[in-house]
Design an enzyme around this catalytic site. Structure first.
Site, PDB file in Angstrom:
ATOM      1  CD  GLU A   1     -89.065 -79.837  22.576  1.00  0.00           C
ATOM      2  OE1 GLU A   1     -88.844 -80.829  23.278  1.00  0.00           O
ATOM      3  OE2 GLU A   1     -88.276 -79.452  21.695  1.00  0.00           O
TER       4      GLU A   1
ATOM      5  CG  ASN B   1     -80.158 -78.819  24.573  1.00  0.00           C
ATOM      6  OD1 ASN B   1     -79.355 -79.332  25.320  1.00  0.00           O
ATOM      7  ND2 ASN B   1     -81.446 -78.904  24.776  1.00  0.00           N
ATOM      8  CG  ASP B   2     -83.548 -75.881  24.832  1.00  0.00           C
ATOM      9  OD1 ASP B   2     -83.116 -76.378  23.784  1.00  0.00           O
ATOM     10  OD2 ASP B   2     -84.554 -76.307  25.417  1.00  0.00           O
TER      11      ASP B   2
ATOM     12  NE  ARG C   1     -89.613 -81.308  26.424  1.00  0.00           N
ATOM     13  CZ  ARG C   1     -90.093 -82.451  25.966  1.00  0.00           C
ATOM     14  NH1 ARG C   1     -90.539 -83.384  26.785  1.00  0.00           N
ATOM     15  NH2 ARG C   1     -90.162 -82.675  24.659  1.00  0.00           N
ATOM     16  CG  ASP C   2     -89.178 -76.830  27.716  1.00  0.00           C
ATOM     17  OD1 ASP C   2     -88.415 -77.490  28.447  1.00  0.00           O
ATOM     18  OD2 ASP C   2     -89.421 -77.132  26.545  1.00  0.00           O
TER      19      ASP C   2
ATOM     20  CD  GLN D   1     -81.479 -78.016  29.341  1.00  0.00           C
ATOM     21  OE1 GLN D   1     -81.781 -79.174  29.163  1.00  0.00           O
ATOM     22  NE2 GLN D   1     -81.481 -77.454  30.539  1.00  0.00           N
TER      23      GLN D   1
ATOM     24  CG  LEU E   1     -75.770 -81.382  22.856  1.00  0.00           C
ATOM     25  CD1 LEU E   1     -76.108 -82.361  21.731  1.00  0.00           C
ATOM     26  CD2 LEU E   1     -76.943 -81.305  23.819  1.00  0.00           C
TER      27      LEU E   1
ATOM     28  CE1 TYR F   1     -83.490 -83.300  29.985  1.00  0.00           C
ATOM     29  CE2 TYR F   1     -85.743 -83.466  29.179  1.00  0.00           C
ATOM     30  CZ  TYR F   1     -84.458 -83.977  29.259  1.00  0.00           C
ATOM     31  OH  TYR F   1     -84.145 -85.139  28.620  1.00  0.00           O
TER      32      TYR F   1
HETATM   33  C1  FRU Z   1     -85.764 -78.317  23.562  1.00  0.00           C
HETATM   34  C2  FRU Z   1     -85.758 -79.331  24.700  1.00  0.00           C
HETATM   35  C3  FRU Z   1     -86.690 -78.910  25.825  1.00  0.00           C
HETATM   36  C4  FRU Z   1     -86.121 -79.642  27.014  1.00  0.00           C
HETATM   37  C5  FRU Z   1     -84.633 -79.553  26.724  1.00  0.00           C
HETATM   38  C6  FRU Z   1     -83.845 -80.747  27.188  1.00  0.00           C
HETATM   39  O1  FRU Z   1     -84.632 -78.399  22.782  1.00  0.00           O
HETATM   40  O2  FRU Z   1     -86.104 -80.608  24.211  1.00  0.00           O
HETATM   41  O3  FRU Z   1     -88.044 -79.188  25.578  1.00  0.00           O
HETATM   42  O4  FRU Z   1     -86.446 -79.052  28.215  1.00  0.00           O
HETATM   43  O5  FRU Z   1     -84.499 -79.424  25.330  1.00  0.00           O
HETATM   44  O6  FRU Z   1     -82.488 -80.518  27.003  1.00  0.00           O
END
Ligand code: FRU
Length: 491
Positions: A222, A46-47, A167-168, A63, A44, A106
């Protein structure tokens, strides 16, 4: 198939013999693999993370959970490029597994400084009772490309008044100070962004919350991103927990921005206008921006959303990133244009110069395919609507339709193929005016990005049609429209 906690929180070294190779085989057999979008080799994505420019190259991480399509142990996967179009695989960038990121590296950001690339990210950890403890951590890349994590987190605690949803971090420099914004949830379960300041990147002082006018606006923000454009301050973030209203907020979670006077880092006041969604499509989340050497503000986002199943899950992979877009400001609104470098992808060209459409749809030789760029301009003479059906066959089609009577531009993926998140609705729409419209599409095997009127609006969506659904039909409704189109194949 959902994984157990034990399966989800393994490091890549803990793979069973042959596990990754057999997953790769499964992924290769998937007919929805993309041609020109960034996608994971397995598992997977993601970000986007750490989007930056360092030593003559763009760096982009994402990610990544290698073992499957659950949200498990996250890595930063590293890509680099000289042109933002062709990306070289640079392998794992940040691997989790230390006490401060035991359950995932993350999201976070990166910034070049004094010959090194600094990456500030959230270390996700869980204790024995599965309670989350987030840390903000630093990793540094040197000129040789070696990435080293610092031994201890730079922000080891969540300040009082906030939950473990913290986070982030997004980094920037202003004068002699470094700043970062972090997405947070207040103890009263509302979302916000907080500000930290540092003079050396090692020690960070909590400054407090960004004082926006959005006191109760979802339960978590986020991936905040703050930057300045034309002297104005822009805060981009992905709020969770907004209610749908009118044409807005129909995806499970949102991504959008507010614009105002530039942030006063002393008072932390950000005076701003209304929140606007960045994208009108079905799949857009957690965007991140960077400023490049030409001074362009460039954005990339995750073409996906949390908590949504993807039709490619059974094939062992999920999601991709959007194409890079340049952001500019026009009348208080962000305009998004595909970066000009993408024209280097263009191969075989087809053109249709000024043709009249009446109340039927037309197809043209050469205007078909499963991965292409298409620019189409309509002039509504007497017609009341116009649009395109693409990735079409006898049983499938994805439709973008401009209705000049209701003044709406509507994307319909109800017949796009394998359904995705159908319970959140299968059309998305936005207000649109005028009797001319320009639609600029980037169609890939399982996605489409539609830039409208040179970036005034964008519809970004995954679609999962059969490989044979390759027709393009142009239509007008209840009258006549003039249209012209140009198309480039990518292969
Ligand atoms: C957004 C999120 C972030 C986090 C990351 C984890 O999609 O949930 O807040 O850092 O993905 O993969």
């Amino acid at each position: 198939m959902k994984m157990t906690k034990e399966q989800k929180y393994r490091l890549i070294e803990q793979a069973e013999p042959g596990e990754i190779a057999s997953l790769e085989k499964k992924v290769e057999q998937c007919h929805w693999r993309q041609e020109f979008h960034i996608q994971p080799s397995t598992g997977l994505l993601n970000d986007p993370n750490g989007f930056s420019y360092y030593q003559g190259e763009y760096h982009l991480f994402y990610q990544w959970f290698p073992f499957g399509t659950d949200h498990g142990m996250k890595y930063w996967y590293h890509l680099k490029s000289r042109d933002l179009v062709t990306w070289a695989d640079a392998g794992i960038g940040i691997a989790p597994g230390d006490y401060f990121d035991s359950h995932g590296a993350y999201s976070g950001s990166a910034m070049a400084h004094e010959g090194k690339l600094y990456m500030l990210y959230t270390g996700n950890t869980r204790d024995r009772d599965w309670i989350r403890h987030p840390y903000q951590c630093m990793a540094v890349m040197d000129e040789s490309g070696l990435i080293t994590k610092w031994e201890h987190p730079v922000i080891p605690n969540v300040p009082e008044g906030y939950t473990d949803h913290f986070r982030d971090p997004k980094l920037w420099k202003d004068g002699d100070s470094f700043y970062c914004v972090i997405g947070a949830q207040r103890a009263n379960l509302t979302g916000c962004a907080v500000l930290y300041r540092s003079t050396d990147l090692h020690t960070w002082q909590f400054q407090g919350e960004l004082r926006t006018g959005l006191e109760t606006f979802g339960y978590m923000w986020e991936c905040p991103d703050y930057f300045e454009l034309d002297g104005l301050g822009v805060l981009v973030f992905s709020p969770q927990g907004l209610e749908p209203s009118g044409d807005e907020n129909h995806n499970i979670y949102q991504s959008g921005y507010v614009i105002g006077k530039s942030l006063d880092t002393g008072t932390r006041i950000l005076e701003h206008g209304a929140f606007r969604e960045l994208d009108r499509g079905f799949d857009f989340y957690a965007p991140q921006t960077m400023i490049d050497p030409q001074g362009r503000r460039i954005m990339v986002a995750w073409m996906g959303l949390p908590d949504i199943d993807c039709p490619t899950d059974p094939n062992g992979w999920a999601h991709c990133l959007t194409l890079p877009r340049e952001l500019t400001l026009h009348e208080g609104k962000l305009i998004q244009r595909p970066i000009p470098e993408l024209t280097t992808l263009r191969r075989k060209r087809e053109e249709r110069v000024a043709d009249a459409l009446t109340s039927e749809s037309k197809t043209y030789t050469g205007f078909k395919g499963t991965a292409y760029e298409l620019i189409c301009e309509y002039d509504l003479l007497s017609a009341k609507a116009c649009g395109i059906e693409f990735r079409a066959s006898a049983t499938e089609k994805t439709v973008i339709r401009y209705d000049a009577v209701s003044r709406k531009l509507v994307m319909d993926r109800s017949q796009s193929g394998e359904p995705v998140a159908a319970s959140y609705g299968e059309i998305r729409q936005c207000a649109m005016n005028g009797d001319r419209i320009k639609l600029h599409l980037f169609v890939d095997t399982s996605s489409v990005e539609i830039f409208v009127n040179d970036g005034e609006e964008v519809f970004t969506s995954r679609i999962f049609p059969h490989p044979e659904s390759d027709e393009i039909r142009f239509f007008a409704d209840k009258g006549e429209a003039l249209f012209q189109a140009v198309k480039w194949d990518f292969t």
